[in-house]
Scaffold this active site. Structure first.
Site, mmCIF file in Angstrom:
data_model
loop_
_atom_site.group_PDB
_atom_site.id
_atom_site.type_symbol
_atom_site.label_atom_id
_atom_site.label_comp_id
_atom_site.label_asym_id
_atom_site.label_seq_id
_atom_site.Cartn_x
_atom_site.Cartn_y
_atom_site.Cartn_z
ATOM 1 N N GLY A 11 31.807 5.437 4.713
ATOM 2 C CA GLY A 11 30.505 4.775 4.664
ATOM 3 C C GLY A 11 29.894 4.545 6.041
ATOM 4 C CD GLN A 12 24.781 1.492 7.959
ATOM 5 O OE1 GLN A 12 24.823 0.749 6.974
ATOM 6 N NE2 GLN A 12 23.845 1.370 8.866
ATOM 7 C CG ASP A 47 38.922 3.439 -7.593
ATOM 8 O OD1 ASP A 47 38.309 3.914 -8.566
ATOM 9 O OD2 ASP A 47 38.832 2.234 -7.249
ATOM 10 C CE1 TYR A 137 24.898 -6.955 -0.111
ATOM 11 C CE2 TYR A 137 26.818 -5.776 -0.918
ATOM 12 C CZ TYR A 137 26.055 -6.251 0.126
ATOM 13 O OH TYR A 137 26.473 -6.024 1.425
HETATM 14 C C1 VAH Z 1 22.070 -3.897 1.802
HETATM 15 N N1 VAH Z 1 22.695 -3.015 3.973
HETATM 16 O O1 VAH Z 1 20.920 -3.607 2.108
HETATM 17 C C2 VAH Z 1 23.096 -3.969 2.937
HETATM 18 C C3 VAH Z 1 23.172 -5.354 3.552
HETATM 19 C C4 VAH Z 1 21.915 -7.384 4.349
HETATM 20 C C5 VAH Z 1 21.850 -6.106 3.575
HETATM 21 O O2 VAH Z 1 24.153 -6.133 2.966
HETATM 22 O O3 VAH Z 1 22.441 -4.113 0.673
#
Ligand code: VAH
Length: 305
Positions: A11-12, A47, A137
Site C-alpha cells: 500500500g501507499q 490475509d 472506517y
Molecule cells: C482516507 N487516506 O482518506 C485515508 C486517511 C485521513 C484520511 O485515513 O481514508
C-alpha cells in the site's frame, strides 16, 4: 536490528515504510494479499484474517515487531462497511492476539483523523475529545485504538499508534481514500493540466507529506515506552489546506493549471473530519516536529511525479 513484519506492505504507506525500515538496517518481511509489482524485500502472501498463517510466519521468522497497515480506507469502507470491519477490526484483533501469544516486542497499528466526527471540535482538535465518527472506517479506527490500548493496559503488549492526517506521496498511488484527491491532483497537473476535484473548493483537511509521516512513525516506535502518555493513538499534524489552496500552490509552478469542483459522496466524509489538529502531546512526549510545509511538499511532489 529488529525482524519486522509489515501487513498491507504493497500500500501507499507500506511500500515506503518497507524502504525506510530496510534503510535503518532492519530485516523486513513484507506481506500483503497479492504479490508486489516490485519486490523490495522478503515477501509472503498474507490475509490478516488467516491467523494460522500469520502465526506461522511470525514463528518461522522470529519476528520482533509488527507494523499492521492492512486496512480498508474511508471511501471504500462506506461502499463495503462489513468488509471494512472484518479487515480493520477482526484483522487487528488477530494481529494483537498473535503478537501477544508469540511475545512480539512492539506493534504499530495506525489510526486516522477519521476517528473524529461532528461532535468533535473542528479547529485544533485536542488529543482527548469526542470520537463519534460518521464513517465505518472511522468506527473501525476507534475500535482499533481501544483494542491497542486494552492489549497494552491489560496484557502488557507494547502497542503504539498515530492518527495520521491525509498522507501525500508519489511512490505508490493510494486507493479508496477521501484524501486521495491531494495526490491525484499532482498527476493531473503534470499530465493534462486540469483536475476535476471530488471535494468542494473550501473543504479544509489536515494533511502531511509522506517523509514526515514515516519519520513520525519510526520515532514513535523508537521512543522509550515510559515517555509515552497516550495509549490509544497520538494526534499528528503538519499543515491543513483546502483544494483551492492546494491548486493555488501548484499554480505557482504550473501557472496554466486549472481545476473544477464536482463534489461526490466523499465531500460528506471530509466535512465530518477535523480541519486542524492539536498534536502537542506528540511534540511533548517524543519530540515530534514536522519538516515539510505546503509549499515544500508541492515543490517536491512536482519534482518527482
Ligand atoms: C482516507 N487516506 O482518506 C485515508 C486517511 C485521513 C484520511 O485515513 O481514508
Amino acid at each position: 536490528m529488529e525482524t519486522i513484519l509489515i501487513t498491507g506492505a504493497n500500500g501507499q504507506i507500506g511500500t515506503e515504510l518497507t524502504l525506510a525500515l530496510l534503510k535503518r538496517g532492519h530485516r523486513v518481511i513484507a506481506t500483503d494479499v497479492s504479490s508486489p509489482r516490485e519486490q523490495l524485500t522478503e515477501f509472503e502472501i498474507l490475509d490478516v484474517q488467516d491467523d494460522l498463517r500469520l502465526k506461522s510466519i511470525l514463528l518461522r521468522n522470529d519476528v520482533t515487531q509488527i507494523y499492521h497497515l492492512a486496512a480498508i480506507l474511508s471511501a471504500r469502507g462506506e461502499q463495503h462497511p462489513s468488509l471494512a470491519w472484518q479487515i480493520n477490526v477482526n484483522g487487528s484483533l488477530k494481529i494483537l492476539e498473535a503478537a501477544h501469544d508469540l511475545h512480539v516486542k512492539r506493534v504499530f497499528i495506525p489510526s486516522s483523523i477519521a476517528v473524529f466526527g461532528d461532535t468533535t471540535p473542528k479547529i485544533n482538535t485536542p488529543q482527548y475529545t469526542s470520537v463519534e465518527p460518521a464513517t465505518m472506517y472511522g468506527v473501525t479506527k476507534v475500535a482499533g485504538e481501544l483494542l491497542g490500548s486494552y492489549f497494552w493496559q491489560k496484557k502488557g503488549l507494547d502497542v503504539r499508534s498515530l492518527r495520521y492526517p491525509g498522507l501525500i506521496s508519489y511512490k505508490t498511488k493510494p486507493g479508496g481514500g477521501t484524501t486521495d484527491y491531494a495526490i491525484e491532483i499532482f498527476y493531473a497537473a503534470k499530465q493534462t493540466g486540469h483536475y476535476t476535484c471530488f471535494l468542494n473548493h473550501d473543504t479544509r483537511l489536515p494533511m502531511m507529506y509522506m517523509p514526515d509521516a514515516l519519520r513520525a512513525t519510526l520515532d514513535l516506535m523508537d521512543a522509550p515506552r515510559e515517555e509515552l502518555t497516550v495509549s490509544t493513538s497520538y494526534n499528528l499534524a503538519a499543515f491543513s489546506f483546502t483544494p483551492a489552496e492546494l491548486a493555488q500552490a501548484i499554480q505557482k509552478y504550473i501557472p496554466s493549471f486549472t481545476i473544477e469542483y464536482k463534489p461526490d459522496f466523499r465531500e460528506n466524509i471530509a466535512r465530518s473530519w477535523s480541519e486542524s489538529i492539536d498534536d502537542s502531546a506528540a511534540r511533548t512526549d517524543w519530540k515530534w516536529q514536522p519538516a515539510y510545509d505546503l509549499d515544500a511538499m508541492v515543490s517536491d511532489m512536482l519534482q518527482y511525479i
